[in-house]
Design a protein around this motif. Structure first.
Motif, PDB file in Angstrom:
ATOM      1  N   GLN A 131       3.770 -16.583 -36.124  1.00  0.00           N
ATOM      2  CA  GLN A 131       3.438 -18.145 -36.036  1.00  0.00           C
ATOM      3  C   GLN A 131       2.929 -19.204 -36.492  1.00  0.00           C
ATOM      4  O   GLN A 131       2.995 -20.248 -36.199  1.00  0.00           O
ATOM      5  CB  GLN A 131       1.754 -17.523 -35.566  1.00  0.00           C
ATOM      6  CG  GLN A 131       1.122 -18.649 -34.548  1.00  0.00           C
ATOM      7  CD  GLN A 131       0.856 -19.899 -34.259  1.00  0.00           C
ATOM      8  OE1 GLN A 131       0.443 -19.817 -35.412  1.00  0.00           O
ATOM      9  NE2 GLN A 131       1.251 -20.881 -33.331  1.00  0.00           N
ATOM     10  N   ARG A 132       3.412 -19.198 -38.094  1.00  0.00           N
ATOM     11  CA  ARG A 132       3.364 -20.047 -38.914  1.00  0.00           C
ATOM     12  C   ARG A 132       5.048 -20.577 -38.734  1.00  0.00           C
ATOM     13  O   ARG A 132       5.165 -20.763 -40.431  1.00  0.00           O
ATOM     14  CB  ARG A 132       3.023 -19.073 -40.488  1.00  0.00           C
ATOM     15  CG  ARG A 132       1.572 -18.581 -40.452  1.00  0.00           C
ATOM     16  CD  ARG A 132       0.463 -20.325 -39.612  1.00  0.00           C
ATOM     17  NE  ARG A 132      -0.621 -19.211 -39.569  1.00  0.00           N
ATOM     18  CZ  ARG A 132      -1.498 -19.206 -38.924  1.00  0.00           C
ATOM     19  NH1 ARG A 132      -1.918 -19.682 -37.161  1.00  0.00           N
ATOM     20  NH2 ARG A 132      -2.583 -18.404 -39.112  1.00  0.00           N
ATOM     21  N   GLY A 133       5.890 -20.122 -38.222  1.00  0.00           N
ATOM     22  CA  GLY A 133       7.253 -20.258 -38.655  1.00  0.00           C
ATOM     23  C   GLY A 133       8.128 -19.740 -39.407  1.00  0.00           C
ATOM     24  O   GLY A 133       9.339 -20.341 -39.791  1.00  0.00           O
ATOM     25  N   ILE A 134       7.448 -18.171 -39.578  1.00  0.00           N
ATOM     26  CA  ILE A 134       8.151 -17.611 -40.352  1.00  0.00           C
ATOM     27  C   ILE A 134       9.360 -16.899 -39.409  1.00  0.00           C
ATOM     28  O   ILE A 134       8.242 -16.073 -37.986  1.00  0.00           O
ATOM     29  CB  ILE A 134       7.744 -17.083 -41.400  1.00  0.00           C
ATOM     30  CG1 ILE A 134       6.898 -17.978 -42.348  1.00  0.00           C
ATOM     31  CG2 ILE A 134       7.913 -16.168 -42.439  1.00  0.00           C
ATOM     32  CD1 ILE A 134       5.746 -17.422 -43.347  1.00  0.00           C
TER      33      ILE A 134
ATOM     34  N   PHE B  84      -0.140 -24.878 -33.366  1.00  0.00           N
ATOM     35  CA  PHE B  84      -1.121 -23.933 -34.179  1.00  0.00           C
ATOM     36  C   PHE B  84      -2.244 -22.814 -34.121  1.00  0.00           C
ATOM     37  O   PHE B  84      -2.635 -23.993 -32.908  1.00  0.00           O
ATOM     38  CB  PHE B  84      -1.257 -24.779 -35.764  1.00  0.00           C
ATOM     39  CG  PHE B  84      -1.854 -24.103 -36.928  1.00  0.00           C
ATOM     40  CD1 PHE B  84      -1.295 -23.535 -37.738  1.00  0.00           C
ATOM     41  CD2 PHE B  84      -3.353 -23.558 -36.707  1.00  0.00           C
ATOM     42  CE1 PHE B  84      -2.084 -23.005 -38.148  1.00  0.00           C
ATOM     43  CE2 PHE B  84      -4.315 -22.814 -37.667  1.00  0.00           C
ATOM     44  CZ  PHE B  84      -3.143 -22.409 -38.949  1.00  0.00           C
ATOM     45  N   LEU B  85      -2.010 -21.295 -34.133  1.00  0.00           N
ATOM     46  CA  LEU B  85      -3.278 -21.006 -33.953  1.00  0.00           C
ATOM     47  C   LEU B  85      -4.099 -20.588 -34.688  1.00  0.00           C
ATOM     48  O   LEU B  85      -3.272 -20.051 -36.215  1.00  0.00           O
ATOM     49  CB  LEU B  85      -2.616 -19.963 -32.865  1.00  0.00           C
ATOM     50  CG  LEU B  85      -3.324 -18.534 -32.795  1.00  0.00           C
ATOM     51  CD1 LEU B  85      -5.019 -19.635 -32.174  1.00  0.00           C
ATOM     52  CD2 LEU B  85      -2.435 -17.338 -32.500  1.00  0.00           C
ATOM     53  N   SER B  86      -5.521 -20.880 -34.776  1.00  0.00           N
ATOM     54  CA  SER B  86      -6.317 -20.231 -35.934  1.00  0.00           C
ATOM     55  C   SER B  86      -7.245 -19.284 -35.390  1.00  0.00           C
ATOM     56  O   SER B  86      -7.420 -19.240 -34.121  1.00  0.00           O
ATOM     57  CB  SER B  86      -6.951 -21.226 -36.080  1.00  0.00           C
ATOM     58  OG  SER B  86      -8.377 -20.440 -36.753  1.00  0.00           O
TER      59      SER B  86
ATOM     60  N   ASN C  26      -9.482 -19.804 -44.599  1.00  0.00           N
ATOM     61  CA  ASN C  26      -7.892 -19.955 -44.903  1.00  0.00           C
ATOM     62  C   ASN C  26      -6.988 -20.430 -43.388  1.00  0.00           C
ATOM     63  O   ASN C  26      -5.921 -20.861 -43.903  1.00  0.00           O
ATOM     64  CB  ASN C  26      -7.768 -18.297 -45.253  1.00  0.00           C
ATOM     65  CG  ASN C  26      -6.462 -18.571 -45.465  1.00  0.00           C
ATOM     66  OD1 ASN C  26      -5.573 -19.481 -46.250  1.00  0.00           O
ATOM     67  ND2 ASN C  26      -5.677 -16.998 -46.257  1.00  0.00           N
ATOM     68  N   GLU C  27      -7.512 -19.705 -41.841  1.00  0.00           N
ATOM     69  CA  GLU C  27      -6.822 -20.563 -41.238  1.00  0.00           C
ATOM     70  C   GLU C  27      -6.881 -22.154 -41.389  1.00  0.00           C
ATOM     71  O   GLU C  27      -5.645 -22.664 -40.824  1.00  0.00           O
ATOM     72  CB  GLU C  27      -7.990 -20.344 -39.529  1.00  0.00           C
ATOM     73  CG  GLU C  27      -7.773 -18.644 -40.183  1.00  0.00           C
ATOM     74  CD  GLU C  27      -5.911 -17.836 -39.722  1.00  0.00           C
ATOM     75  OE1 GLU C  27      -6.023 -17.702 -39.945  1.00  0.00           O
ATOM     76  OE2 GLU C  27      -5.611 -18.433 -38.260  1.00  0.00           O
TER      77      GLU C  27
ATOM     78  N   ALA D 214       6.983 -20.389 -45.180  1.00  0.00           N
ATOM     79  CA  ALA D 214       6.378 -21.285 -43.771  1.00  0.00           C
ATOM     80  C   ALA D 214       6.547 -22.859 -43.649  1.00  0.00           C
ATOM     81  O   ALA D 214       7.103 -23.404 -43.136  1.00  0.00           O
ATOM     82  CB  ALA D 214       4.602 -21.041 -43.444  1.00  0.00           C
TER      83      ALA D 214
ATOM     84  N   LEU E  95       0.987 -27.303 -42.910  1.00  0.00           N
ATOM     85  CA  LEU E  95       1.558 -26.955 -41.884  1.00  0.00           C
ATOM     86  C   LEU E  95       1.338 -28.245 -40.217  1.00  0.00           C
ATOM     87  O   LEU E  95       2.330 -28.368 -39.386  1.00  0.00           O
ATOM     88  CB  LEU E  95       1.574 -26.009 -40.874  1.00  0.00           C
ATOM     89  CG  LEU E  95       2.251 -25.220 -41.569  1.00  0.00           C
ATOM     90  CD1 LEU E  95       1.826 -23.836 -40.377  1.00  0.00           C
ATOM     91  CD2 LEU E  95       3.008 -24.449 -42.348  1.00  0.00           C
TER      92      LEU E  95
ATOM     93  N   GLN F  77      -4.738 -23.381 -43.784  1.00  0.00           N
ATOM     94  CA  GLN F  77      -3.110 -22.982 -43.419  1.00  0.00           C
ATOM     95  C   GLN F  77      -2.578 -23.817 -42.294  1.00  0.00           C
ATOM     96  O   GLN F  77      -1.482 -25.372 -42.072  1.00  0.00           O
ATOM     97  CB  GLN F  77      -2.424 -21.938 -42.358  1.00  0.00           C
ATOM     98  CG  GLN F  77      -2.970 -21.148 -43.763  1.00  0.00           C
ATOM     99  CD  GLN F  77      -1.910 -19.432 -42.867  1.00  0.00           C
ATOM    100  OE1 GLN F  77      -1.959 -19.163 -42.454  1.00  0.00           O
ATOM    101  NE2 GLN F  77      -3.024 -18.504 -43.116  1.00  0.00           N
TER     102      GLN F  77
END
Ligand SMILES: Nc1ncnc2c1ncn2[C@@H]1O[C@H](COP(=O)(O)OP(=O)(O)O)[C@@H](O)[C@H]1O
Ligand SMILES: [Mg+2]
Lengths: 251, 478
Positions: free
Chosen positions: B433-436, A81-83, A154-155, A102, A162, A158
């Motif tokens: 990047q969120r898997g979509i 995961f990238l913020s 928000n990052e 997602a 995830l 998310q």
């Protein structure tokens, strides 16, 4: 977990990463610091598969898999995961719809059924609380019209949704006031587990007061030029980067 | 909801591209007065209808194809087209009489021809090539005095209504394609909603071109009498064929005092292949009149198909306090060309119109919005608001906006806004990047962009339309 060996990468023919090596184990927090333009964001882009960058040399394995062969969405589904340093606005796409897609894509990758609407909403409520995110934001379009601080929160929201194995936080602290910083750091700390890891890219030592790193690395001119414990961050705060530059360029 | 839909949709190809192997009664290609007479004869038409056709045909001979649209239309040889094709079994009276192959076709398309599939609550008229195959729910609607039948049946059974209203909104001299339609139209749908009746279900026509080398020329006439309401849906598909097929339809709508008509279209004619071979030429004239006071007309269209689209669903706001809406999503990919929009003619007092157009272009396609808002001198206090947005995927496609305004009354307020945006790589990568996946990301963004229009569609159509948007754009980014 993550093994980077002699990574070289360029953008538009310009070499940015010039032989970078780093290894991250489960349970660890690594901080990467370094002057502007050193290649910190480039590293996060390359690890997540941003097609703007080309890898010319080196290997990256993630939990035994060759990361560089995976499509960006599969890297995400594998747990990276990238913020983003600069989160992107996507007008017209609601946060709820975006996150639901997602989350369900991640589940599909693991051969799980899509989440029911009620389970999803429950999870969303929980995770929002973690970063003290305003209810309103979840009903708006992705990042559209969010303030700088809201985008960063928000990052992390998310990220919580995830549940990644490896999170890369690219200057998540920049542009945050001290309260927001504490909230974001708190969120990150609560998500920390023995089986996941994070790479925290930052300019300032102040974030590291909240997220305590196991290792601190200095990225300069496309390479990790110095590594140490959290005391290195304090030293950098005090002395700046010039002495590092001299050390490296002098050699 | 959209997430589920997006997951379902994985296929790349035009899934309606099959042909049906049924016996077809097709007349030889070519156009002449004899052909016009032959069509009329095959349909057992009364003299007045033949006279109308001939009048139109003779006028058509004096006309030229319009050239003002932002379209590159190849030469069309009107002598190489067959103007009438019908599944061999004519005018079935019950479902048992309908060719089973035909029923299979409509089942494949998801069209509920059988009344026991009535769960979906839609009454359907299905037009295959030139002939209306079957109209469902006719009897239950009949109890309310609603007439919903094929155009041919209306000519036979309701000649007074047809004669009174046919071509009262689109005159036979209107334009090249409309005039051609008047000469050779084969069938279509007819709707009459009596005074004070709210039509209890969605009415729907499903158009399908099947036969080779045939043009499709249907016409639809909808009359909503005083204080009535009807919502009408139109869907269309065609098989994949290498040659181009011509579709030139007319839709006329009359809304009387306090009546409301909603007309929704999901247009998915075969668009041609990736290299621009084949596809339907869609040259359609749609116009409604808000004839009575307080009447209301709303056009919603989702245009994803056709090689070339030339279409301007319009409204004449004649009755005082009448209002009209035009909501449109037009998607073009590969070599598709669309020139579409609306005309709002304000004549009555306190009339208002609202235009919302969303163009999406990808590939090397060209997508134009063309709209006219005209305020007549007598139209006191007329209002119009137009919003025209364009979304570009890639940099080889074109988006164009041609808004025309003629304001002849000082009390009018006419506003126009336009935006152009582009899906950029950063947005796609953020989703990745969120898997979509990229395809799903485009679907999310496009459906988000178009949702204000999609939401105007009845539920069943909205779902279909969302899928279509994504399928149409597959492979257009990344
Ligand atoms: N799209 C681009 N085109 C050309 N050069 C770029 C691009 N993006 C970044 N760079 C260059 O790459 C170098 C490293 O940038 P970046 O990784 O963003 O640094 P950092 O995050 O450490 O501040 C800088 O010299 C920057 O100018
Ligand atoms: Mg950076």
């Amino acid at each position: 977990m993550l093994e980077i060996k002699n990574l070289h990468a360029n953008i538009n023919g310009k070499e940015i990463l010039k032989g970078l090596s780093l290894s991250v184990n489960a349970g660890e927090v690594h901080a990467i610091m370094g002057p502007n333009g050193a290649g910190k964001s480039t590293l996060s882009s390359v690890l997540t598969g941003n097609p703007a960058f080309t890898v010319t040399e080196g290997d990256v394995t993630f939990n035994g898999k060759n990361l560089l062969e995976l499509a960006p969405e599969d890297r995400s589904r594998e747990g990276i995961f990238l913020s983003f340093q600069y989160p992107v606005e996507i007008p017209g796409v609601s946060m709820v719809n975006f996150m639901r897609t997602a989350v369900n894509e991640h589940r599909k990758y693991k051969n799980l059924e899509p989440m029911s609407a009620s389970d999803f909403l429950r999870m969303q409520r929980e995770k929002k609380e973690l970063v003290e995110m305003d209810n309103k934001l979840a009903n708006r379009s992705v990042n559209e019209g969010f303030s700088g601080g809201e985008k960063k929160r928000n990052e992390i929201f998310q990220m919580a949704m995830l549940d990644p194995k490896l999170s890369i936080l690219d200057e998540t602290d920049s542009g945050l006031d001290i309260d927001a910083l504490r909230i974001v750091a708190n969120g990150v700390n609560k998500l920390k587990r023995p089986d996941n890891a994070s790479i925290v890219i930052t300019h300032y030592q102040r974030l590291l007061d909240y997220i305590v790193p196991d290792f601190v690395h200095v990225l300069y001119d496309g390479r990790i030029v110095k590594s140490g414990g959290k005391e290195l961050a304090l030293e950098l705060e005090e002395r700046g980067y010039d002495w590092i530059k001299q050390e490296v360029d002098g050699k | 909801m959209s997430a589920d839909i997006l997951q379902e949709v994985t296929q790349n190809d035009y899934k309606y591209g099959f042909t049906t192997d049924i016996e077809t009664d097709i007349i030889p290609i070519g156009l002449s007065e004899d052909v016009v007479r032959l069509i009329s004869k095959k349909k057992n038409e009364p003299q007045w209808m033949l006279d109308f056709r001939l009048k139109a045909y003779r006028h058509w001979l004096t006309m030229k194809m319009p050239e003002w649209a932002h379209l590159n239309i190849p030469e069309i040889d009107y002598q190489s087209i067959a103007y009438y094709a019908a599944p061999r079994k004519n005018a079935p009276k019950s479902l048992d009489e309908v060719d089973p192959e035909l029923i299979k076709t409509f089942e494949k398309l998801g069209i509920p021809l059988e009344e026991r599939m009535a769960l979906s609550g839609i009454a359907v008229d299905a037009v295959m090539d030139s002939v209306s195959v079957k109209t469902t729910f006719k009897e239950s609607l009949g109890k309310l005095g609603i007439i919903f039948c094929s155009f041919s049946e209306a000519v036979e059974n309701h000649p007074d209504l047809v004669q009174k209203y046919m071509s009262s909104v689109v005159p036979y001299t209107d334009n090249f394609f409309a005039t051609l339609n008047c000469a050779v139209f084969s069938d279509g749908s007819f709707v009459y909603i009596p005074k004070g009746v709210r039509c209890p279900m969605e009415l729907s026509t499903y158009f399908r071109i099947n036969a080779i080398n045939t043009g499709q020329f249907e016409r639809t006439l909808i009359i909503a009498d005083d204080d009535s309401y009807v919502s009408y849906l139109e869907g269309c598909t065609a098989p994949m064929r290498d040659e181009n097929q011509l579709h030139a339809a007319i839709v006329e709508i009359v809304a009387m005092k306090n009546a409301e008509v909603k007309y929704s279209t999901v247009q998915n004619w075969y668009p041609g292949d990736k290299n621009g071979n084949g596809g339907v030429y869609n040259f359609v004239t749609k116009r409604g009149i808000c004839k009575g006071e307080n009447s209301k007309l709303s056009w919603t269209q989702v245009e994803t198909g056709s090689a070339i689209t030339w279409k301007y669903p319009s409204c004449i706001l004649l009755g005082d306090n009448s209002s009209a809406e035009f909501y449109s999503v037009a998607v073009t990919n590969h070599h598709q060309q669309a020139d579409t929009g609306t005309k709002m003619l304000h004549i009555g007092k306190n009339t208002s119109s609202h235009i919302l157009s969303k163009g999406i272009s990808a590939g090397v396609s060209q997508n134009s919005y063309r709209g006219l808002v005209k305020i007549n001198p007598a139209a006191e206090n007329a209002r119009n608001f137009s919003q025209c947005d364009s979304l570009l995927l890639g940099d080889k496609c074109g988006a164009h906006t041609f808004p025309y305004m003629e304001v002849n009354n000082d009390t009018a307020i006419v506003e126009h806004e336009a935006t152009t945006s582009k899906i950029n790589e950063d947005q796609i990568f953020y989703c990745n990047q969120r898997g979509i996946s990229t395809e799903d990301a485009v679907g999310l963004i496009v459906n988000g962009y178009a949702k204000d229009v999609i939401n105007k569609l009845p539920m069943e159509f909205a779902v279909e339309a969302q899928k279509l948007l994504q399928i149409t754009l597959e492979g257009s980014v990344g």
